[in-house]
Write a protein that holds these residues in place. Structure first.
Motif, short mmCIF file in Angstrom:
data_model
loop_
_atom_site.label_atom_id
_atom_site.label_comp_id
_atom_site.label_asym_id
_atom_site.label_seq_id
_atom_site.Cartn_x
_atom_site.Cartn_y
_atom_site.Cartn_z
N ALA A 134 36.80 56.12 37.13
CA ALA A 134 36.95 56.53 38.53
C ALA A 134 37.02 58.05 38.64
O ALA A 134 36.41 58.64 39.54
CB ALA A 134 38.20 55.89 39.13
N ALA A 135 37.72 58.67 37.72
CA ALA A 135 37.85 60.13 37.75
C ALA A 135 36.50 60.79 37.54
O ALA A 135 36.14 61.74 38.25
CB ALA A 135 38.84 60.59 36.69
N LEU A 136 35.73 60.30 36.57
CA LEU A 136 34.44 60.90 36.28
C LEU A 136 33.44 60.69 37.42
O LEU A 136 32.52 61.50 37.62
CB LEU A 136 33.88 60.33 34.98
CG LEU A 136 34.60 60.78 33.70
CD1 LEU A 136 34.15 59.95 32.51
CD2 LEU A 136 34.34 62.25 33.43
N LEU A 137 33.60 59.61 38.17
CA LEU A 137 32.68 59.31 39.26
C LEU A 137 33.21 59.80 40.62
O LEU A 137 32.64 59.46 41.66
CB LEU A 137 32.40 57.81 39.32
CG LEU A 137 31.63 57.23 38.14
CD1 LEU A 137 31.40 55.73 38.32
CD2 LEU A 137 30.29 57.94 37.96
N ASP A 138 34.28 60.58 40.60
CA ASP A 138 34.85 61.13 41.84
C ASP A 138 35.27 60.04 42.81
O ASP A 138 35.08 60.15 44.03
CB ASP A 138 33.85 62.05 42.55
CG ASP A 138 33.70 63.39 41.84
OD1 ASP A 138 34.38 63.59 40.81
OD2 ASP A 138 32.90 64.23 42.30
#
Length: 255
Positions: free
Chosen positions: A128-132
């Protein structure tokens, strides 16, 4: 990006203690990185957004980021933003952004693809963090495939795709269709760049089973975050490659 005040923003800033505010912000970000909430290649919010989130001036945020850049935890890419650095050395290799299926097709190699999973899931926090994406806000497509040539399986691919950018993508038959082809052709998305990191791993039981290897045998492992022309991340992937059947080659130019 994913961090909000509820996840440790302005509420964590204490203005009645001797510790400078920029130091508190640096520590806040440092803890997010150390805890894995902001993994390698995670792109931070812009300075104005961070300043608003923490309730401080842009100069204070810039000073906090500068500290972490000096420590090697963050790096800035001109025109793209500030990213969490990787924990491993990553020489920059410039090459054409293409998928395995496109590479095989360009060389006339016949391949087959078995889809092991194609479903909507709540993204794991690092994904989720990497995909904003804010945790729990938007489901992602989890696509698991094994790609083979006549010699046998050559790659196990796990892809995580933002469904807010590609609604209904879980209904696509990816046994005969390219993921990038669908994103570009069906959804009209303009894929522009990607950040790809290679390493070597011992094959886990799952990877070994998929690639017809003995558990513990060495495999190539790569992680990739794919970005659209407007800078938004659209896809994250984990790929394990059978080193004995497929070698990755880069054509390099010296500047």
């Amino acid at each position: 990006m994913t961090a909000t005040a509820d996840e440790g923003g302005p509420a964590d800033i204490k203005r009645d203690v001797p510790t400078a505010i920029h130091v508190q912000i640096s520590e806040h970000i440092r803890l997010r990185i150390a805890g894995g909430e902001w993994p390698a290649h995670y792109r931070l919010k812009s300075e104005p957004e961070l300043a608003q989130e923490f309730g401080v001036s842009r100069g204070t945020v810039r000073r906090a980021l500068a500290t972490l850049i000096e420590e090697g935890l963050l790096r800035q890419v001109r025109g793209r933003g500030t990213y969490v650095t990787s924990t491993v050395i990553e020489p920059a290799i410039a090459q054409k952004l293409s998928t395995l299926s496109e590479d095989f097709a360009s060389q006339g190699i016949v391949t087959s693809t078995v889809v092991r999973e194609c479903s909507l899931i709540a993204p794991p926090r690092p994904v989720a963090a990497l995909l904003d994406l804010a945790p729990g806000s938007t489901p992602v497509l989890r696509l698991v495939r094994v790609r083979s040539t006549v010699e046998g399986p050559v790659a196990l691919l796990f892809n995580f795709v933002r469904t807010d950018l590609a609604p209904g993508i879980e209904d696509v038959d990816f046994s005969t269709t390219s993921l990038f082809g669908v994103l570009e052709g069906t959804y009209g998305l303009k894929i522009a760049t990607a950040r790809r990191t290679f390493s070597a791993e011992a094959a886990s039981p799952e990877v070994a089973d998929a690639l017809a290897l003995a558990t513990g045998r060495p495999v190539q492992y790569l992680q990739q975050v794919t970005y659209l022309a407007d800078g938004r991340p659209v896809e994250y992937s984990d790929v394990w490659i059978h080193s004995g059947r497929l070698r990755m080659t880069s054509l390099l130019l010296r500047r």
